[in-house]
Write a protein that holds these residues in place. Structure first.
Motif, PDB file in Angstrom:
ATOM      1  N   GLU A  83      -2.740   9.483  16.943  1.00  0.00           N
ATOM      2  CA  GLU A  83      -1.846  10.373  17.676  1.00  0.00           C
ATOM      3  C   GLU A  83      -0.575  10.648  16.894  1.00  0.00           C
ATOM      4  O   GLU A  83      -0.321  11.779  16.515  1.00  0.00           O
ATOM      5  N   ARG A  84       0.231   9.600  16.690  1.00  0.00           N
ATOM      6  CA  ARG A  84       1.489   9.813  15.976  1.00  0.00           C
ATOM      7  C   ARG A  84       2.091   8.480  15.537  1.00  0.00           C
ATOM      8  O   ARG A  84       1.749   7.427  16.059  1.00  0.00           O
ATOM      9  N   ASN A  85       2.984   8.567  14.596  1.00  0.00           N
ATOM     10  CA  ASN A  85       3.792   7.442  14.151  1.00  0.00           C
ATOM     11  C   ASN A  85       5.247   7.859  14.232  1.00  0.00           C
ATOM     12  O   ASN A  85       5.572   9.031  14.031  1.00  0.00           O
ATOM     13  N   GLU A  86       6.108   6.905  14.503  1.00  0.00           N
ATOM     14  CA  GLU A  86       7.524   7.221  14.639  1.00  0.00           C
ATOM     15  C   GLU A  86       8.361   6.403  13.676  1.00  0.00           C
ATOM     16  O   GLU A  86       8.031   5.273  13.336  1.00  0.00           O
ATOM     17  N   ALA A  87       9.474   7.016  13.266  1.00  0.00           N
ATOM     18  CA  ALA A  87      10.428   6.353  12.382  1.00  0.00           C
ATOM     19  C   ALA A  87      11.829   6.724  12.811  1.00  0.00           C
ATOM     20  O   ALA A  87      12.060   7.821  13.344  1.00  0.00           O
ATOM     21  N   VAL A  88      12.765   5.818  12.579  1.00  0.00           N
ATOM     22  CA  VAL A  88      14.178   6.129  12.761  1.00  0.00           C
ATOM     23  C   VAL A  88      14.613   6.860  11.496  1.00  0.00           C
ATOM     24  O   VAL A  88      14.268   6.420  10.388  1.00  0.00           O
ATOM     25  N   THR A  89      15.337   7.949  11.612  1.00  0.00           N
ATOM     26  CA  THR A  89      15.723   8.711  10.426  1.00  0.00           C
ATOM     27  C   THR A  89      16.788   7.959   9.628  1.00  0.00           C
ATOM     28  O   THR A  89      17.636   7.252  10.178  1.00  0.00           O
ATOM     29  N   ALA A  90      16.742   8.153   8.308  1.00  0.00           N
ATOM     30  CA  ALA A  90      17.732   7.544   7.426  1.00  0.00           C
ATOM     31  C   ALA A  90      19.127   8.088   7.742  1.00  0.00           C
ATOM     32  O   ALA A  90      20.112   7.356   7.705  1.00  0.00           O
ATOM     33  N   ALA A  91      19.209   9.371   8.094  1.00  0.00           N
ATOM     34  CA  ALA A  91      20.498   9.969   8.430  1.00  0.00           C
ATOM     35  C   ALA A  91      21.127   9.275   9.633  1.00  0.00           C
ATOM     36  O   ALA A  91      22.336   9.004   9.654  1.00  0.00           O
TER      37      ALA A  91
ATOM     38  N   HIS B 148       9.837   3.225   9.543  1.00  0.00           N
ATOM     39  CA  HIS B 148       8.761   3.242  10.534  1.00  0.00           C
ATOM     40  C   HIS B 148       9.004   2.157  11.588  1.00  0.00           C
ATOM     41  O   HIS B 148       9.412   1.051  11.267  1.00  0.00           O
ATOM     42  N   PHE B 149       8.757   2.512  12.869  1.00  0.00           N
ATOM     43  CA  PHE B 149       8.902   1.493  13.914  1.00  0.00           C
ATOM     44  C   PHE B 149       7.792   1.491  14.957  1.00  0.00           C
ATOM     45  O   PHE B 149       7.665   0.525  15.714  1.00  0.00           O
TER      46      PHE B 149
ATOM     47  N   LYS C 203      17.585  11.438  15.624  1.00  0.00           N
ATOM     48  CA  LYS C 203      17.453   9.980  15.530  1.00  0.00           C
ATOM     49  C   LYS C 203      16.072   9.529  15.063  1.00  0.00           C
ATOM     50  O   LYS C 203      15.945   8.506  14.418  1.00  0.00           O
ATOM     51  N   THR C 204      15.040  10.280  15.416  1.00  0.00           N
ATOM     52  CA  THR C 204      13.682   9.849  15.075  1.00  0.00           C
ATOM     53  C   THR C 204      12.893  11.000  14.453  1.00  0.00           C
ATOM     54  O   THR C 204      13.243  12.163  14.609  1.00  0.00           O
ATOM     55  N   LEU C 205      11.837  10.615  13.758  1.00  0.00           N
ATOM     56  CA  LEU C 205      10.907  11.591  13.208  1.00  0.00           C
ATOM     57  C   LEU C 205       9.497  11.109  13.469  1.00  0.00           C
ATOM     58  O   LEU C 205       9.273   9.924  13.691  1.00  0.00           O
ATOM     59  N   GLU C 206       8.564  12.034  13.478  1.00  0.00           N
ATOM     60  CA  GLU C 206       7.145  11.697  13.602  1.00  0.00           C
ATOM     61  C   GLU C 206       6.482  11.986  12.272  1.00  0.00           C
ATOM     62  O   GLU C 206       6.808  12.970  11.601  1.00  0.00           O
ATOM     63  N   HIS C 207       5.544  11.105  11.881  1.00  0.00           N
ATOM     64  CA  HIS C 207       4.814  11.292  10.631  1.00  0.00           C
ATOM     65  C   HIS C 207       3.358  10.920  10.863  1.00  0.00           C
ATOM     66  O   HIS C 207       3.016  10.278  11.846  1.00  0.00           O
ATOM     67  N   ASP C 208       2.488  11.342   9.932  1.00  0.00           N
ATOM     68  CA  ASP C 208       1.066  11.063  10.110  1.00  0.00           C
ATOM     69  C   ASP C 208       0.505  10.107   9.053  1.00  0.00           C
ATOM     70  O   ASP C 208      -0.687  10.096   8.797  1.00  0.00           O
ATOM     71  N   CYS C 209       1.357   9.281   8.448  1.00  0.00           N
ATOM     72  CA  CYS C 209       0.883   8.272   7.500  1.00  0.00           C
ATOM     73  C   CYS C 209       0.038   7.237   8.242  1.00  0.00           C
ATOM     74  O   CYS C 209       0.322   6.908   9.381  1.00  0.00           O
ATOM     75  N   THR C 210      -0.999   6.723   7.588  1.00  0.00           N
ATOM     76  CA  THR C 210      -1.803   5.668   8.182  1.00  0.00           C
ATOM     77  C   THR C 210      -0.979   4.388   8.203  1.00  0.00           C
ATOM     78  O   THR C 210      -0.395   4.001   7.194  1.00  0.00           O
ATOM     79  N   THR C 211      -0.906   3.737   9.354  1.00  0.00           N
ATOM     80  CA  THR C 211      -0.143   2.494   9.479  1.00  0.00           C
ATOM     81  C   THR C 211      -0.987   1.431  10.159  1.00  0.00           C
ATOM     82  O   THR C 211      -1.978   1.732  10.811  1.00  0.00           O
TER      83      THR C 211
ATOM     84  N   ARG D  56       0.837  -1.195   0.000  1.00  0.00           N
ATOM     85  CA  ARG D  56       0.000   0.000   0.000  1.00  0.00           C
ATOM     86  C   ARG D  56       0.872   1.246   0.000  1.00  0.00           C
ATOM     87  O   ARG D  56       1.965   1.259   0.530  1.00  0.00           O
ATOM     88  N   LEU D  57       0.318   2.289  -0.546  1.00  0.00           N
ATOM     89  CA  LEU D  57       0.901   3.617  -0.448  1.00  0.00           C
ATOM     90  C   LEU D  57       0.041   4.375   0.549  1.00  0.00           C
ATOM     91  O   LEU D  57      -1.183   4.401   0.419  1.00  0.00           O
ATOM     92  N   SER D  58       0.657   4.950   1.544  1.00  0.00           N
ATOM     93  CA  SER D  58      -0.088   5.676   2.562  1.00  0.00           C
ATOM     94  C   SER D  58       0.531   7.060   2.730  1.00  0.00           C
ATOM     95  O   SER D  58       1.424   7.260   3.548  1.00  0.00           O
ATOM     96  N   PRO D  59       0.112   8.024   1.914  1.00  0.00           N
ATOM     97  CA  PRO D  59       0.715   9.350   1.991  1.00  0.00           C
ATOM     98  C   PRO D  59       0.439  10.043   3.325  1.00  0.00           C
ATOM     99  O   PRO D  59      -0.549   9.761   3.984  1.00  0.00           O
ATOM    100  N   GLY D  60       1.334  10.915   3.674  1.00  0.00           N
ATOM    101  CA  GLY D  60       1.199  11.683   4.906  1.00  0.00           C
ATOM    102  C   GLY D  60       2.238  12.783   4.931  1.00  0.00           C
ATOM    103  O   GLY D  60       2.851  13.090   3.914  1.00  0.00           O
ATOM    104  N   ARG D  61       2.429  13.333   6.092  1.00  0.00           N
ATOM    105  CA  ARG D  61       3.375  14.435   6.247  1.00  0.00           C
ATOM    106  C   ARG D  61       4.344  14.159   7.389  1.00  0.00           C
ATOM    107  O   ARG D  61       3.983  13.540   8.383  1.00  0.00           O
ATOM    108  N   LEU D  62       5.549  14.673   7.219  1.00  0.00           N
ATOM    109  CA  LEU D  62       6.527  14.686   8.289  1.00  0.00           C
ATOM    110  C   LEU D  62       6.068  15.730   9.287  1.00  0.00           C
ATOM    111  O   LEU D  62       5.730  16.851   8.904  1.00  0.00           O
ATOM    112  N   MET D  63       6.000  15.351  10.558  1.00  0.00           N
ATOM    113  CA  MET D  63       5.508  16.276  11.567  1.00  0.00           C
ATOM    114  C   MET D  63       6.658  16.936  12.333  1.00  0.00           C
ATOM    115  O   MET D  63       6.707  18.153  12.440  1.00  0.00           O
ATOM    116  N   THR D  64       7.563  16.130  12.885  1.00  0.00           N
ATOM    117  CA  THR D  64       8.705  16.670  13.627  1.00  0.00           C
ATOM    118  C   THR D  64       9.896  15.740  13.481  1.00  0.00           C
ATOM    119  O   THR D  64       9.744  14.556  13.186  1.00  0.00           O
ATOM    120  N   VAL D  65      11.063  16.290  13.715  1.00  0.00           N
ATOM    121  CA  VAL D  65      12.293  15.506  13.834  1.00  0.00           C
ATOM    122  C   VAL D  65      12.822  15.778  15.234  1.00  0.00           C
ATOM    123  O   VAL D  65      12.836  16.928  15.682  1.00  0.00           O
TER     124      VAL D  65
END
Length: 73
Positions: free
Chosen positions: A62-70, A55-56, A26-34, A12-21
């Motif tokens: 509320e929020r979704n979290e991911a480890v940043t690629a950097a 994504h992890f 080390k981590t970012l928050e995004h609002d993609c449906t998961t 699936r493709l689940s578009p969303g936006r980056l909310m914060t880093v």
């Protein structure tokens, strides 16, 4: 469940936006449906086509979290 109608095991493709880093970068928050089982999915920057994180974790509506690629690099 309502959005995906209980259909699993498909890509699936689940578009969303980056909310914060995080300040550490080390981590970012995004609002993609998961869904459960989405951990390890790439978070893609649609402007560059490059992965910006993996994504992890998520909390419904509320929020979704991911480890940043950097940080992974």
């Amino acid at each position: 469940r309502q959005i995906f109608q209980g259909i699993y095991r498909v890509k699936r493709l689940s578009p969303g936006r980056l909310m914060t880093v995080s300040p550490s970068g080390k981590t970012l928050e995004h609002d993609c449906t998961t869904l459960g089982g989405n951990s390890g999915s790439p978070v893609i920057n649609l402007e560059t086509g490059k992965a910006c994180g993996l994504h992890f974790a998520g909390t419904y509506r509320e929020r979704n979290e991911a480890v940043t690629a950097a940080w992974l690099k």
